[in-house]
Design an enzyme around this catalytic site. Structure first.
Site, PDB file in Angstrom:
ATOM      1  N   ARG A 109       0.856  -1.188   0.000  1.00 36.40           N
ATOM      2  CA  ARG A 109       0.000   0.000   0.000  1.00 36.40           C
ATOM      3  C   ARG A 109       0.888   1.233   0.000  1.00 36.40           C
ATOM      4  O   ARG A 109       2.102   1.116   0.133  1.00 36.40           O
ATOM      5  CB  ARG A 109      -0.943  -0.005   1.198  1.00 36.40           C
ATOM      6  CG  ARG A 109      -0.224  -0.003   2.534  1.00 36.40           C
ATOM      7  CD  ARG A 109      -1.217   0.047   3.685  1.00 36.40           C
ATOM      8  NE  ARG A 109      -0.503  -0.040   4.943  1.00 36.40           N
ATOM      9  CZ  ARG A 109      -1.081  -0.095   6.131  1.00 36.40           C
ATOM     10  NH1 ARG A 109      -2.406  -0.069   6.218  1.00 36.40           N
ATOM     11  NH2 ARG A 109      -0.388  -0.158   7.227  1.00 36.40           N
ATOM     12  N   ASN A 147      -5.118   7.312   4.112  1.00 35.42           N
ATOM     13  CA  ASN A 147      -4.811   6.595   5.352  1.00 35.42           C
ATOM     14  C   ASN A 147      -3.348   6.790   5.688  1.00 35.42           C
ATOM     15  O   ASN A 147      -2.472   6.438   4.907  1.00 35.42           O
ATOM     16  CB  ASN A 147      -5.088   5.093   5.208  1.00 35.42           C
ATOM     17  CG  ASN A 147      -4.961   4.378   6.536  1.00 35.42           C
ATOM     18  OD1 ASN A 147      -5.791   4.563   7.420  1.00 35.42           O
ATOM     19  ND2 ASN A 147      -3.909   3.589   6.697  1.00 35.42           N
ATOM     20  N   GLU A 148      -3.108   7.421   6.836  1.00 33.35           N
ATOM     21  CA  GLU A 148      -1.746   7.595   7.342  1.00 33.35           C
ATOM     22  C   GLU A 148      -0.801   8.143   6.275  1.00 33.35           C
ATOM     23  O   GLU A 148       0.141   7.466   5.853  1.00 33.35           O
ATOM     24  CB  GLU A 148      -1.226   6.273   7.909  1.00 33.35           C
ATOM     25  CG  GLU A 148      -2.041   5.771   9.079  1.00 33.35           C
ATOM     26  CD  GLU A 148      -1.384   4.609   9.811  1.00 33.35           C
ATOM     27  OE1 GLU A 148      -0.608   3.875   9.196  1.00 33.35           O
ATOM     28  OE2 GLU A 148      -1.657   4.451  11.019  1.00 33.35           O
ATOM     29  N   GLU A 309      -7.132   4.820  15.441  1.00 26.09           N
ATOM     30  CA  GLU A 309      -6.805   3.403  15.627  1.00 26.09           C
ATOM     31  C   GLU A 309      -6.120   3.240  16.981  1.00 26.09           C
ATOM     32  O   GLU A 309      -4.988   3.697  17.164  1.00 26.09           O
ATOM     33  CB  GLU A 309      -5.861   2.930  14.514  1.00 26.09           C
ATOM     34  CG  GLU A 309      -6.463   3.060  13.125  1.00 26.09           C
ATOM     35  CD  GLU A 309      -5.529   2.588  12.019  1.00 26.09           C
ATOM     36  OE1 GLU A 309      -4.560   1.865  12.312  1.00 26.09           O
ATOM     37  OE2 GLU A 309      -5.773   2.956  10.861  1.00 26.09           O
ATOM     38  N   TRP A 317       2.643  -8.079  11.011  1.00 23.58           N
ATOM     39  CA  TRP A 317       2.284  -8.550   9.683  1.00 23.58           C
ATOM     40  C   TRP A 317       2.825  -9.970   9.546  1.00 23.58           C
ATOM     41  O   TRP A 317       3.594 -10.416  10.395  1.00 23.58           O
ATOM     42  CB  TRP A 317       2.913  -7.650   8.614  1.00 23.58           C
ATOM     43  CG  TRP A 317       2.308  -6.286   8.494  1.00 23.58           C
ATOM     44  CD1 TRP A 317       1.330  -5.754   9.298  1.00 23.58           C
ATOM     45  CD2 TRP A 317       2.648  -5.280   7.540  1.00 23.58           C
ATOM     46  NE1 TRP A 317       1.040  -4.469   8.878  1.00 23.58           N
ATOM     47  CE2 TRP A 317       1.835  -4.157   7.792  1.00 23.58           C
ATOM     48  CE3 TRP A 317       3.549  -5.216   6.471  1.00 23.58           C
ATOM     49  CZ2 TRP A 317       1.902  -2.985   7.036  1.00 23.58           C
ATOM     50  CZ3 TRP A 317       3.619  -4.049   5.720  1.00 23.58           C
ATOM     51  CH2 TRP A 317       2.800  -2.947   5.990  1.00 23.58           C
ATOM     52  N   GLU A 359      -2.031  -8.637   6.919  1.00 21.95           N
ATOM     53  CA  GLU A 359      -2.224  -8.363   8.347  1.00 21.95           C
ATOM     54  C   GLU A 359      -2.977  -9.466   9.089  1.00 21.95           C
ATOM     55  O   GLU A 359      -3.700  -9.190  10.052  1.00 21.95           O
ATOM     56  CB  GLU A 359      -2.917  -7.010   8.524  1.00 21.95           C
ATOM     57  CG  GLU A 359      -1.998  -5.879   8.106  1.00 21.95           C
ATOM     58  CD  GLU A 359      -2.391  -4.509   8.615  1.00 21.95           C
ATOM     59  OE1 GLU A 359      -3.595  -4.302   8.887  1.00 21.95           O
ATOM     60  OE2 GLU A 359      -1.515  -3.645   8.723  1.00 21.95           O
TER      61      GLU A 359
HETATM   62  C1  GAL Z   1      -2.030   1.304  10.859  1.00 22.27           C
HETATM   63  C2  GAL Z   1      -2.862   1.321   9.592  1.00 22.27           C
HETATM   64  C3  GAL Z   1      -3.882   0.209   9.541  1.00 22.27           C
HETATM   65  C4  GAL Z   1      -3.250  -1.076   9.939  1.00 22.27           C
HETATM   66  C5  GAL Z   1      -2.653  -0.944  11.308  1.00 22.27           C
HETATM   67  C6  GAL Z   1      -2.008  -2.206  11.814  1.00 22.27           C
HETATM   68  O1  GAL Z   1      -0.795   1.892  10.674  1.00 22.27           O
HETATM   69  O2  GAL Z   1      -3.532   2.538   9.437  1.00 22.27           O
HETATM   70  O3  GAL Z   1      -4.404   0.124   8.239  1.00 22.27           O
HETATM   71  O4  GAL Z   1      -2.293  -1.403   8.985  1.00 22.27           O
HETATM   72  O5  GAL Z   1      -1.668   0.053  11.281  1.00 22.27           O
HETATM   73  O6  GAL Z   1      -0.914  -2.552  11.030  1.00 22.27           O
END
Ligand code: GAL
Length: 675
Positions: A109, A147-148, A309, A317, A359
């Site tokens: 990604r 996202n991020e 989050e 991962w 993930e």
């Molecule tokens: C964050 C991300 C999520 C998921 C999570 C756990 O950085 O926004 O999509 O990847 O970490 O890895």
């Protein structure tokens, strides 16, 4: 405008990962647990545009119809973090590249760049389509952009980025002559005679690029990120009802979050994974508690913020990292860590662990088996507690001290070995000392708009290592001190201009009057140096990494401590100068935790809760206050019960009991008192 009027819980949900027959049941179970908001769609571009220019909304329409059978609220995302395979295949120029020009292909990604014109156009189209289609959906209360941003990769080297860098530089410098001057390109014959010769830092011997170019490149990454975010923001704001917010998450490298917040968002959110701290191998004594430093940075970019989050399970991962499961009480502890530091919204990552993909080990609340479990129970209990704390939202974190944070200095320090390591060490040392002394602080970000009035509320302002300095910032510091403030600057203050060049002048440049001293000599120390000490009375202070040798020149300048070793034994190491109604302190080294604790004692900076409670250093404390009410938080990060002494009777906000005197706080326990 305030968006949260009560503490609220959410979770991240991926309808595209599950059979549709699960949707309604999932939503009902979430609501039962107290989770009232879900975030969706941040990686789902194909669900809207599976073929170029052909937009279909039926999948998420169906999902939102199910949502609207319940009271669930939704944060909808723009899906640009993961461009589709058809897009990157047809327009390979949108792909991201590393410094050697190797392309990051489809398959993970964040593999796109912020500057390819075709990606900007594709982004504009998809965001416009989504905003138009979903703007009036009543269940949607907010939007998340991408996202991020800058996660995974914080420096970019695609062709499109270098082309945009040239445009950025033309706007900044106007002429090549000015750029050559600013970057000192006469050194090593780096002079540019055509804009096309300029690239983002490429591979060179020792991988060393011109430092002034490097600094501009990091500023450029931030600009690119902000303008990409603003592209989304402007489109969304054009279509959305006024009360629907737009946010995105931090914190990642090379983004000026204050500017991102002010120019391209309604408020910021943070993704909090404190387990990274628990699995840190070296140097981080504070472990998961260190996440409060990140929370302080988010708070420093805007008072109102949420957690998009919040870690709710073991992580990792399939090919990266490996993290244990949160112990009973830790999800609650980390939740209140966020709340104690100012967050009003907590959304857990993620509802259920994905049963496929990269993930598979990054667990959410539920395991693959979809059964109720202890993590869901812990979150359900937190939900009940949030109801009792609903008026906490909007209350302000009380800070006695400020730490100045300057992006130029941070970024310059990433490659400059003369001040970079100091900065890292001091950030950690100051944070730990203030945490353990129960002296809460705020980061105050340096910008051209910073005024002494912004610092006035703080008893003490630390300016750890403002290597890059300008007359405006020096003036602001002087005004603060003149007005009665206490400023403490660390080694290497004031010897570079905003281009990162070192002007021919006496250090600290433009501030010798403020500190009443001059720096005429200095030395770097290696990390293990046995000479890294100074004497403060009969105390020996650890003064690592760098020694500025201070020469007082004003009668008002008093020597507080002297170096205790080497050829400069007896030379002032810490001085304080009476300036106006305040004091300007200069501290000649990097800030070590124990040394800062001594300094705080010498300055008479006391614990914020000295009249309320005696709390051991292993616990974090904070107070959030507003509308005539204040709440004290005590967070126990250890696996042992700790003893507190409550100095007056206070109401336990969770149990409603009146408590005072000796109090036992459980392992990973949280105490919230109305004071
Ligand atoms: C964050 C991300 C999520 C998921 C999570 C756990 O950085 O926004 O999509 O990847 O970490 O890895």
């Amino acid at each position: 405008m305030k968006y949260f009027n009560r503490l609220a819980m959410g979770t991240c949900y991926y309808p595209e990962h599950w059979d549709e027959s699960l949707w309604l049941n999932d939503l009902q179970r979430m609501l039962k647990a107290g989770i009232g908001t879900i975030r969706i769609a941040e990686f789902a571009w194909n669900k809207f545009e599976n073929e170029e220019g052909v937009f279909t909304f039926d999948f998420f329409d169906r999902f939102l119809d199910v949502v609207e059978q319940t009271d669930m609220k939704v944060i909808f995302c723009t899906p640009t973090a993961t461009p589709p395979a058809w897009l990157t295949q047809k327009y390979p120029e949108v792909l991201q590249a590393d410094q050697d020009g190797h392309i990051f292909y489809h398959g993970c990604r964040r593999h796109y760049n912020y500057n390819a014109p075709v990606y900007l156009e594709k982004t504009r189209i998809i965001v416009e389509e989504l905003a138009q289609h979903y703007a009036d959906r009543k269940c949607i209360v907010g939007w998340q952009i991408d996202n991020e941003l800058n996660c995974q990769i914080g420096e970019f080297f695609s062709e499109a980025d270098s082309a945009a860098f040239r445009v950025f530089l033309k706007e900044k410098y106007g002429t090549l002559n000015k750029l050559n001057e600013a970057w000192g390109t006469v050194f090593w014959n780096q002079t540019y005679t055509d804009w096309s010769q300029i690239y983002l830092p490429r591979h060179t011997p020792h991988n060393t690029s011109n430092p002034h170019l490097k600094l501009d490149s990091l500023r450029f990454y931030s600009e690119s990120c902000i303008s990409y975010c603003k592209l989304h923001y402007d489109i969304l704001k054009k279509h959305l009802p006024k009360n629907v917010f737009v946010t995105t998450q931090g914190l990642f490298p090379h983004v000026n979050y204050n500017r991102l917040h002010d120019e391209a968002l309604d408020f910021l959110t943070y993704d909090s994974y404190p387990m990274f701290g628990l699995s840190d191998e070296g140097g981080n004594r504070l472990k998961d508690r260190k996440w409060s430093m990140e929370l302080a940075r988010i708070r420093g970019a805007g008072n109102e913020f949420g957690i998009m989050e919040q870690q709710s399970g073991p992580g990792g991962w399939y090919n990266r990292r490996f993290m244990p499961t949160p112990k009973p009480g830790q999800i609650r502890l980390w939740t209140y860590q966020s709340v104690a530091n100012g967050a009003d919204y907590i959304s857990y990552f993620r509802w259920r662990t994905c049963t496929f993909g990269t993930e598979i080990y990054w667990h959410g609340i539920l395991n693959y088996d979809n059964q109720d479990n202890r993590r869901l129970q812990e979150i359900t209990d937190i939900g009940r507690e949030f109801e009792k704390l609903s008026d906490l939202a909007g209350k302000t974190y009380q800070a006695k001290v400020a730490i100045l944070y300057d992006y130029d200095n941070e970024w310059d320090g990433e490659t400059d070995v003369w001040h970079g390591p100091l900065r890292k060490y001091s950030n950690a040392g100051l944070f730990q000392a203030l945490q353990e002394s129960h002296v809460p602080f705020n980061y105050v970000t340096v910008s051209p708009n910073l005024r002494a009035a912004d610092l006035k509320a703080y008893e003490v302002v630390f300016a750890p290592h403002m290597t890059i300095m300008d007359p405006g910032l020096a003036e602001c510091m002087k005004e603060y001190v003149k007005g009665g403030g206490i400023l403490i600057a660390g080694a290497r203050t004031g010897y570079k201009d905003r281009n990162g060049r070192c002007p021919m002048d006496i250090m600290p440049i433009g501030m010798t009057d403020l500190f009443g001293m001059e720096i005429r000599d200095f030395t770097a120390l290696n990390a293990e140096s046995p000479y890294a000490y100074a004497s403060l009375g009969d105390k020996k202070l650890y003064m690592p990494f760098f020694h500025d040798l201070l020469t007082p020149v004003a009668d008002t300048c008093e020597t507080v401590a002297v170096y205790s070793e080497d050829f400069y034994k007896g030379t002032p190491a810490i001085v304080k100068n009476q300036y106006g109604k305040g004091q300007a302190w200069y501290f000649g080294a990097a800030f070590d935790c124990e040394t800062v604790k001594e300094l705080l004692k010498t300055l008479g900076v006391e614990s914020l809760i000295k009249d309320l409670a005696e709390v051991p250093p292993c616990c974090e404390i904070s107070i959030r206050e507003g509308d005539g009410k204040a709440y004290l938080f005590v967070l126990n990060y250890t696996g042992d019960t700790v003893e507190l002494e409550l100095k007056k009777e206070m109401r336990n906000a969770l149990t409603d009991e009146k408590v005072s005197g000796a109090y036992k706080l459980d392992a990973y326990g949280v105490l919230i008192l109305e004071v």
